[in-house]
Design an enzyme around this catalytic site. Structure first.
Site, PDB file in Angstrom:
ATOM      1  N   ASN A   4       0.869  -1.182   0.000  1.00 22.15           N
ATOM      2  CA  ASN A   4       0.000   0.000   0.000  1.00 22.15           C
ATOM      3  C   ASN A   4       0.903   1.228   0.000  1.00 22.15           C
ATOM      4  O   ASN A   4       1.527   1.537   1.008  1.00 22.15           O
ATOM      5  CB  ASN A   4      -0.894  -0.041   1.256  1.00 22.15           C
ATOM      6  N   TRP A   5       0.950   1.881  -1.137  1.00 18.24           N
ATOM      7  CA  TRP A   5       1.872   3.023  -1.279  1.00 18.24           C
ATOM      8  C   TRP A   5       1.328   4.288  -0.617  1.00 18.24           C
ATOM      9  O   TRP A   5       2.032   5.306  -0.556  1.00 18.24           O
ATOM     10  CB  TRP A   5       2.178   3.268  -2.761  1.00 18.24           C
ATOM     11  N   LYS A   6       0.088   4.229  -0.179  1.00 19.56           N
ATOM     12  CA  LYS A   6      -0.554   5.371   0.501  1.00 19.56           C
ATOM     13  C   LYS A   6      -0.396   6.645  -0.351  1.00 19.56           C
ATOM     14  O   LYS A   6      -0.406   6.562  -1.577  1.00 19.56           O
ATOM     15  CB  LYS A   6      -0.003   5.521   1.924  1.00 19.56           C
ATOM     16  N   HIS A  88      -9.543   1.122   5.425  1.00 21.37           N
ATOM     17  CA  HIS A  88      -8.214   1.269   6.034  1.00 21.37           C
ATOM     18  C   HIS A  88      -8.324   2.160   7.267  1.00 21.37           C
ATOM     19  O   HIS A  88      -9.098   3.128   7.279  1.00 21.37           O
ATOM     20  CB  HIS A  88      -7.228   1.863   5.018  1.00 21.37           C
ATOM     21  N   GLU A  90      -6.562   4.444   8.319  1.00 20.46           N
ATOM     22  CA  GLU A  90      -6.335   5.878   8.061  1.00 20.46           C
ATOM     23  C   GLU A  90      -7.607   6.536   7.527  1.00 20.46           C
ATOM     24  O   GLU A  90      -7.887   7.704   7.827  1.00 20.46           O
ATOM     25  CB  GLU A  90      -5.131   6.052   7.117  1.00 20.46           C
ATOM     26  N   GLU A 160      -5.026  -5.158  10.634  1.00 25.73           N
ATOM     27  CA  GLU A 160      -4.005  -4.132  10.848  1.00 25.73           C
ATOM     28  C   GLU A 160      -4.278  -3.417  12.174  1.00 25.73           C
ATOM     29  O   GLU A 160      -5.083  -2.470  12.208  1.00 25.73           O
ATOM     30  CB  GLU A 160      -4.043  -3.102   9.712  1.00 25.73           C
ATOM     31  N   GLY A 166       2.933   1.956  10.917  1.00 24.03           N
ATOM     32  CA  GLY A 166       3.907   3.025  10.766  1.00 24.03           C
ATOM     33  C   GLY A 166       4.655   3.374  12.033  1.00 24.03           C
ATOM     34  O   GLY A 166       5.324   4.406  12.106  1.00 24.03           O
ATOM     35  N   SER A 205       3.828  -2.365  10.328  1.00 19.68           N
ATOM     36  CA  SER A 205       5.280  -2.415  10.541  1.00 19.68           C
ATOM     37  C   SER A 205       5.909  -3.730  10.082  1.00 19.68           C
ATOM     38  O   SER A 205       6.826  -4.253  10.719  1.00 19.68           O
ATOM     39  CB  SER A 205       5.621  -2.132  12.009  1.00 19.68           C
ATOM     40  N   GLY A 226       2.970  -1.100   4.259  1.00 17.71           N
ATOM     41  CA  GLY A 226       3.009   0.318   3.922  1.00 17.71           C
ATOM     42  C   GLY A 226       4.438   0.759   3.636  1.00 17.71           C
ATOM     43  O   GLY A 226       4.947   0.640   2.517  1.00 17.71           O
ATOM     44  N   GLY A 227       5.116   1.265   4.656  1.00 13.47           N
ATOM     45  CA  GLY A 227       6.432   1.875   4.502  1.00 13.47           C
ATOM     46  C   GLY A 227       7.420   1.051   3.697  1.00 13.47           C
ATOM     47  O   GLY A 227       8.063   1.569   2.768  1.00 13.47           O
TER      48      GLY A 227
END
Ligand code: 13P
Length: 246
Positions: A4-6, A88, A90, A160, A166, A205, A226-227
């Site tokens: 997920n490149w967000k 998600h 977020e 998640e 993150g 993470s 993500g990251g």
């Protein structure tokens, strides 16, 4: 293995990243999915033409079209993607999305041929209050309300925990697996035995150093990253780990 490149990457950067993912995914047995920003769905889908790598939108509106300035209709995402992230944390935490919104988006996804990747997870406060299982089950049942036993086999669930996203505070793999097992069991009770095969991802993470711990659990089928998905070397290592597990 899903990345997920967000809200990261201009089209130029996304194309570079997509080429790296395509190379890393060549010949692997594991399913690889990337979720680029909406503005790069078109160019990224071009990079993956003829490749088994799946493409996901990061969000959709539930309406098919209309006066919703700034929103993205499911059919717009479906031009380029086969999957869409829904719910998600977020979206829930920062943009006020409710369980009801999530459910509407799940139905809209199916109506437009998109397979939803439904994200669920508890906050740190909910975990501290002993409400992890009720929170996850509540989000799960709300999101899947009214879908059919055929549709359920097309969903993926991403567990998640919000406190792990993150933060570097990755969830203990045994605990992630326990919650994934709860998700699987709940879906089986609600939808029948076919729902036992739903793919369940852990997210929060995840990186090359800890991914194998999650993939080793029988109820964790993959990861939503993500990251580390923005680093071609790290995501390549994650794809290789998923391939070994597959
Ligand atoms: P991180 O891997 O950066 O913790 O993000 C996880 C996530 O939110 C994926 O959807």
């Amino acid at each position: 293995m899903a990345g997920n490149w967000k809200m990261n990457g201009t089209s130029t950067r996304c194309v570079e990243l997509a080429h790296a993912v395509r190379a890393a995914s060549d010949g692997v047995a594991a399913q690889v999915i990337v979720a680029p920003p909406a503005t790069s769905l078109a160019v990224v889908s071009g990079v993956f033409a003829g490749s088994p790598v799946g493409i996901a939108g990061q969000n959709i509106h539930w309406a098919a079209s209309g006066a919703f300035t700034g929103e993205i209709a499911p059919g717009m995402v479906a031009e380029y993607a086969g999957f869409v992230l829904v719910g998600h944390s977020e979206r829930r935490q920062l943009f006020g999305e409710t369980d009801d919104d999530t459910n509407r988006k799940v139905h809209a996804a199916f109506d437009h041929g998109l397979a939803p990747i439904i994200c669920v997870g508890e906050t740190a406060a909910q975990r501290a209050a002993g409400a992890t299982d009720t929170t996850v089950a509540g989000q799960l049942f709300a999101a899947t309300d009214g879908i059919t036993a055929v549709e359920v086999e097309r969903i993926m669930i991403a567990y998640e925990p919000v406190w792990s996203i993150g933060t570097g505070a990755a969830c203990d793999p045994a605990e992630a697996g326990r919650v994934a097992g709860l998700v699987r069991g709940s879906l089986e009770v609600a939808f029948g035995p076919g729902a036992g095969d739903v793919r369940i991802l852990y997210g929060g993470s995840v990186g090359p150093a800890n991914v194998r711990g999650y993939l080793a659990h029988e109820d964790v089928d993959g990861a939503l990253v993500g990251g580390a998905s923005l680093d071609p070397a790290a995501f390549g290592a994650l794809v290789r780990a998923a391939d070994e597990a597959a």
